[in-house]
Design a protein around this motif. Structure first.
Motif, mmCIF file in Angstrom:
data_model
loop_
_atom_site.group_PDB
_atom_site.id
_atom_site.type_symbol
_atom_site.label_atom_id
_atom_site.label_comp_id
_atom_site.label_asym_id
_atom_site.label_seq_id
_atom_site.Cartn_x
_atom_site.Cartn_y
_atom_site.Cartn_z
ATOM 1 N N ASN A 1 0.551 -1.219 0.333
ATOM 2 C CA ASN A 1 0.185 0.130 0.166
ATOM 3 C C ASN A 1 0.554 1.960 0.119
ATOM 4 O OD1 ASN A 1 -2.114 -1.380 -0.101
ATOM 5 N ND2 ASN A 1 -2.769 -1.330 2.198
ATOM 6 N N GLU A 2 2.656 1.623 0.788
ATOM 7 C CA GLU A 2 2.785 1.922 -0.043
ATOM 8 C C GLU A 2 4.262 2.093 -0.745
ATOM 9 O OE1 GLU A 2 5.043 1.990 4.529
ATOM 10 O OE2 GLU A 2 3.192 2.902 4.859
ATOM 11 N N ILE A 3 4.271 3.330 -1.999
ATOM 12 C CA ILE A 3 5.289 2.611 -3.028
ATOM 13 C C ILE A 3 6.347 3.934 -3.222
ATOM 14 C CG2 ILE A 3 3.755 1.121 -4.423
ATOM 15 C CD1 ILE A 3 3.046 3.946 -6.219
ATOM 16 N N LEU A 4 7.329 3.775 -3.634
ATOM 17 C CA LEU A 4 8.080 4.749 -4.417
ATOM 18 C C LEU A 4 8.975 4.692 -5.375
ATOM 19 C CD1 LEU A 4 11.629 4.760 -2.368
ATOM 20 C CD2 LEU A 4 10.388 2.624 -2.260
ATOM 21 N N ILE A 5 8.617 6.036 -5.896
ATOM 22 C CA ILE A 5 9.293 6.793 -7.324
ATOM 23 C C ILE A 5 10.635 7.029 -6.921
ATOM 24 C CG2 ILE A 5 8.090 7.398 -9.460
ATOM 25 C CD1 ILE A 5 5.759 7.186 -7.997
ATOM 26 N N GLU A 6 11.723 6.448 -7.558
ATOM 27 C CA GLU A 6 12.859 6.615 -7.229
ATOM 28 C C GLU A 6 13.827 7.602 -9.421
ATOM 29 O OE1 GLU A 6 14.685 4.759 -3.751
ATOM 30 O OE2 GLU A 6 15.581 3.632 -5.795
#
Length: 329
Positions: free
Chosen positions: A190-195
């Motif tokens: 439910n949590e994401i990161l975009i790098e």
């Protein structure tokens, strides 16, 4: 008298099959002359000891004991080979610590911290460790694709925040593909990161406690046949893993120094394997794996072999270090 050692494997995540492979390698290589070793499958529907004939004996969750042939067996130490939940995120380790059972991983809080990619990055950035530019999203947040791309650029990576083995990761090269990548990541977490994309040489380095000191293992260079070091590259032969890495002596020293510093910053103990991208010779930290793959083909065992450490010595050392730790109760 031989110590009773439980090798826990399986777990509740997409990494269950990989964990079972790692756990069986640990089971096979631990010195049976020194330890009485038990395979323990921790699965969503059962916790069981599995013997050589695949007979199953239920674990009593009240005290993590097992009845085998009318004998009640308790464990002196747990070797944690669970990738993902509940072994790598600290949950199971908190349970062992409450019971006063020693284990081979870091304390539960350090495991929970390092399993959460964005929290880990937040900590290391305070110590001036270079990282990628990142945007964080929780499920349900409004998504402004143009604003995200404006910050991180293209190409970029979309990752689940709490997942391993590259499940749910996408490399995004165009605005049109961003939403599909976000939805894929949300299937894992439910949590994401975009790098931001870091253009450089990818390396992986293990740091362990070995014979009373923090030891940085030889560095592995990752050369993926795919767009990045994804599941296929990791587990289906779609990559070259070159140990020692083909990098300069100066770059090697920088990675080793940073890897040890990050290990210490995060309060780690036991096994770790961290990923870095070398951009113009400067290491940029990506993430830390605290229950790395432990099969003969896995990166950390390759690095240990390059350092002259056999699997029996590697796994036995982890047990001996764990047995010396003070338990909470």
């Amino acid at each position: 008298m031989k110590k009773n050692i439980a090798v826990v494997m399986g777990g509740y995540s997409s990494e269950v099959d990989i964990s079972l492979k790692s756990g069986n390698v640990v089971y096979n290589y631990l010195d049976k002359e020194k330890y009485k070793v038990y395979r323990v499958h921790i699965l969503l529907n059962k916790w069981v000891v599995v013997d050589e004939n695949n007979n199953e004996y239920p674990i009593n969750k009240h005290d993590f004991s097992v009845q085998i042939n009318n004998n009640s067996i308790t464990f002196d130490c747990v070797f944690n080979a669970i990738h993902g939940a509940p072994g790598e995120n600290g949950m199971l380790l908190a349970y062992f610590e409450l019971l006063g059972i020693n284990h081979t991983s870091a304390p539960f809080y350090q495991m929970a911290l390092t399993f959460n990619k964005r929290d880990t990055l937040s900590v290391v950035r305070q110590y001036k460790i270079p990282t990628a530019i990142a945007v964080y999203l929780n499920k349900g947040d409004n998504i402004d694709v143009k604003a995200i791309i404006s910050k991180v650029g293209l190409p970029c990576f979309v990752k689940p925040n709490n997942a391993g083995s590259s499940f749910g990761i996408s490399k995004v090269a165009s605005e049109d593909n961003m939403m599909a990548a976000i939805e894929k990541a949300y299937q894992e977490d439910n949590e994401i990161l975009i790098e931001s994309f870091l253009d450089g040489t990818e390396v992986s380095v293990g740091v362990i406690q070995y014979k009373g000191e923090t030891k940085v293992l030889p560095i592995t260079e990752i050369v993926s046949e795919n767009d990045f070091f994804d599941y296929e590259a990791k587990y289906e032969g779609k990559s070259q893993e070159i140990t020692p890495a083909r990098i300069s002596d100066e770059a090697t020293k920088r990675v080793q120094k940073m890897a040890k510093k990050v290990y210490e910053i995060l309060g780690m103990s036991g096994f770790s394997r961290s990923e870095y991208i070398l951009v113009n010779g400067e290491p940029h930290f990506l993430e830390m794996n605290t229950v790395p793959g432990l099969t003969q083909e896995s990166i950390l065992p390759q690095q240990a072999a390059e350092a002259g450490i056999s699997l029996t010595a590697l796994f036995g050392n982890a047990i001996e270090v764990a047995l010396k730790k003070d338990t909470i109760v």
